[in-house]
Design an enzyme around this catalytic site. Sequence first.
Site, mmCIF file in Angstrom:
data_model
loop_
_atom_site.group_PDB
_atom_site.id
_atom_site.type_symbol
_atom_site.label_atom_id
_atom_site.label_comp_id
_atom_site.label_asym_id
_atom_site.label_seq_id
_atom_site.Cartn_x
_atom_site.Cartn_y
_atom_site.Cartn_z
ATOM 1 N N HIS A 308 0.853 -1.188 0.000
ATOM 2 C CA HIS A 308 0.000 0.000 0.000
ATOM 3 C C HIS A 308 0.884 1.231 0.000
ATOM 4 C CE1 HIS A 308 -3.147 2.825 1.093
ATOM 5 N NE2 HIS A 308 -3.975 1.905 0.640
ATOM 6 N N ASP A 365 -8.035 -5.274 -0.123
ATOM 7 C CA ASP A 365 -8.487 -6.158 -1.195
ATOM 8 C C ASP A 365 -8.114 -7.621 -0.976
ATOM 9 O OD1 ASP A 365 -9.687 -4.162 -2.741
ATOM 10 O OD2 ASP A 365 -7.746 -3.527 -3.507
HETATM 11 N N1 ACO Z 1 4.161 -7.721 -4.688
HETATM 12 C C1 ACO Z 1 5.497 -7.677 -4.876
HETATM 13 N N2 ACO Z 1 6.237 -6.564 -4.711
HETATM 14 C C2 ACO Z 1 5.607 -5.441 -4.348
HETATM 15 C C3 ACO Z 1 4.222 -5.405 -4.132
HETATM 16 C C4 ACO Z 1 3.491 -6.596 -4.307
HETATM 17 N N3 ACO Z 1 2.173 -6.632 -4.118
HETATM 18 N N4 ACO Z 1 3.856 -4.155 -3.787
HETATM 19 C C5 ACO Z 1 4.969 -3.431 -3.792
HETATM 20 N N5 ACO Z 1 6.036 -4.203 -4.117
HETATM 21 C C6 ACO Z 1 7.449 -3.803 -4.187
HETATM 22 C C7 ACO Z 1 7.719 -2.940 -5.401
HETATM 23 O O1 ACO Z 1 8.087 -3.738 -6.499
HETATM 24 C C8 ACO Z 1 8.839 -2.069 -4.901
HETATM 25 O O2 ACO Z 1 10.017 -2.843 -4.872
HETATM 26 P P1 ACO Z 1 11.452 -2.176 -5.197
HETATM 27 O O3 ACO Z 1 11.645 -1.156 -4.110
HETATM 28 O O4 ACO Z 1 12.406 -3.300 -5.159
HETATM 29 O O5 ACO Z 1 11.316 -1.544 -6.542
HETATM 30 C C9 ACO Z 1 8.482 -1.803 -3.449
HETATM 31 O O6 ACO Z 1 7.693 -2.944 -3.055
HETATM 32 C C10 ACO Z 1 7.674 -0.521 -3.220
HETATM 33 O O7 ACO Z 1 6.484 -0.611 -3.987
HETATM 34 P P2 ACO Z 1 5.928 0.507 -4.933
HETATM 35 O O8 ACO Z 1 5.338 -0.126 -6.146
HETATM 36 O O9 ACO Z 1 6.957 1.573 -5.123
HETATM 37 O O10 ACO Z 1 4.783 1.080 -4.012
HETATM 38 P P3 ACO Z 1 3.641 2.040 -4.463
HETATM 39 O O11 ACO Z 1 3.268 2.808 -3.275
HETATM 40 O O12 ACO Z 1 4.016 2.798 -5.691
HETATM 41 O O13 ACO Z 1 2.463 1.037 -4.901
HETATM 42 C C11 ACO Z 1 0.692 -0.525 -4.711
HETATM 43 C C12 ACO Z 1 1.482 0.618 -4.029
HETATM 44 C C13 ACO Z 1 0.260 -0.059 -6.101
HETATM 45 C C14 ACO Z 1 -0.552 -0.799 -3.872
HETATM 46 C C15 ACO Z 1 1.590 -1.775 -4.802
HETATM 47 O O14 ACO Z 1 1.933 -2.207 -3.512
HETATM 48 C C16 ACO Z 1 0.918 -2.902 -5.587
HETATM 49 O O15 ACO Z 1 1.012 -2.925 -6.807
HETATM 50 N N6 ACO Z 1 0.231 -3.863 -4.872
HETATM 51 C C17 ACO Z 1 -0.490 -4.934 -5.551
HETATM 52 C C18 ACO Z 1 -1.836 -4.434 -6.077
HETATM 53 C C19 ACO Z 1 -2.824 -4.179 -4.966
HETATM 54 O O16 ACO Z 1 -3.030 -4.981 -4.064
HETATM 55 N N7 ACO Z 1 -3.491 -3.009 -5.051
HETATM 56 C C20 ACO Z 1 -4.517 -2.622 -4.113
HETATM 57 C C21 ACO Z 1 -4.044 -1.521 -3.221
HETATM 58 S S1 ACO Z 1 -5.273 -1.074 -2.018
HETATM 59 C C22 ACO Z 1 -6.382 -0.148 -2.897
HETATM 60 O O17 ACO Z 1 -6.065 0.494 -3.877
HETATM 61 C C23 ACO Z 1 -7.723 -0.174 -2.485
#
Ligand code: ACO
Length: 430
Positions: A308, A365
């Site tokens: 998140h 979710d």
């Molecule tokens: N699985 C694997 N790796 C992940 C995940 C995940 N679910 N989420 C984040 N990471 C990793 C990223 O690859 C990144 O790694 P790095 O530093 O090595 O590059 C690090 O964790 C930071 O993540 P970001 O993508 O920079 O975080 P951001 O705040 O931009 O994205 C998000 C947040 C979009 C929710 C992300 O965690 C994600 O894609 N999760 C999966 C989709 C999801 O569950 N979305 C629902 C969110 S809740 C809502 O919207 C109601």
Amino acid sequence: MTDRTAELTIGDQQLELPIIEPTIGNDGLGISSLRNITGDVTFDPGFANTAGTRSSITYINGAEGILRHRGYSIEDLALNAEFLEVAYLLLFGELPNQQQLAEWNSGIAGHALVKEEMKRFFDAFPNNAHPMAIMASATNAISTFYEEYHDPSDEEAVIESAIRLIAKMPTIAAWSYKKSMGMPYNYPRSELDYVENFLHMMFHLPTEETKVDPVIARALNVLFILHADHEQNCSTAMVRGVGSSRANLFTSVAAGISALWGPLHGGANQQVIEMLKTIVEDPEEDAQSMIARAKDPDDPFKLMGFGHRVYKNHDPRAIVLRTYADDVLATVGVSDPLLEVAKELEQAALQDDYFIERKLFPNVDFYSGIIFRALGFPSRMFTVLFSIGRVPGWIAQWKEMTEDPETRIMRPRQIYVGKVERDFVRLADR
Ligand code: ACO
């Protein structure tokens, strides 16, 4: 604004930036004059560190896993309130008293029908159309019936539009589903409350007498409350962004529905179930193989329902849902292998260094889909359910934005990295 300032030094230039103070949470550095004075802009992809507004609706503390609406904790609201009560709270800032709530509920019930012409609109979609596409389109389409209510500065028209939107959302959602199933549409009934009506319109068949199960209705009420608002998330930012051009409320909310559909936002709830199903059905896959894929930098796959932007400890909504999933499944007498797999996956991820280092936890979710499934909803409807819950939040945020004297049309800057200047090359010479 306070007298406190922060100092910024760029080369030999010194700037005093005003500090904008919250009632609780992060201070804000006021950088509005930065470009005029220095010619520089700030660079913040995804606005991860940028506050675009002051807001008094929802407070989140991501480090401690706190979520409050108008000061009330999400746990308290989910346990004790009705969804429409929370909608009133978000919109007007206070919990309604009995009379206010009765008027609010009956006002909403009175607008649950959509114009009969809309049936033709639903009919025009292919049978396999995703209900989120229909939802976004239908929300925009109903604006055409209420053009005299479009002026964002007309307070009465805004409240009328808000009531209409909240009222019609379950009808639009249920009709999107019925359309995708090739089934006849059901009309709302005045003896049923908001959530019961939605369940009736979703599941009633003309061939048999159906009754809404109060357990399912209460569970859905809780789920709607848990989704009701989440400050400046992607879809809300879009609703505010569209509204900042003075577009009407219906159209702004339609933009929010479109943004919510994406798998990185509300669309994740459908994706979580697909992922868990893969683990259950494919003998080659298990929790560890999913985790390995999610960690692989060459694989775009992410563990859906994990991570998140704001929560870096736990998502309080996920905590409520985790325990609630057990209760709901037991009460409705469903045993779902997906719940066991979800718990296994959660445990494996929480013990994995990759997820620990990046502070990745289950989000709202992760467990919501399992409950939606147990309540009888197909997975393509999960994000639709999320959007019904989120509508009051979008409206409250839109209303706050239009009433805020600081609001300006949303128009971010950029750092241009393209070609500097070129002479046009005629087609024959390319
Ligand atoms: N699985 C694997 N790796 C992940 C995940 C995940 N679910 N989420 C984040 N990471 C990793 C990223 O690859 C990144 O790694 P790095 O530093 O090595 O590059 C690090 O964790 C930071 O993540 P970001 O993508 O920079 O975080 P951001 O705040 O931009 O994205 C998000 C947040 C979009 C929710 C992300 O965690 C994600 O894609 N999760 C999966 C989709 C999801 O569950 N979305 C629902 C969110 S809740 C809502 O919207 C109601």
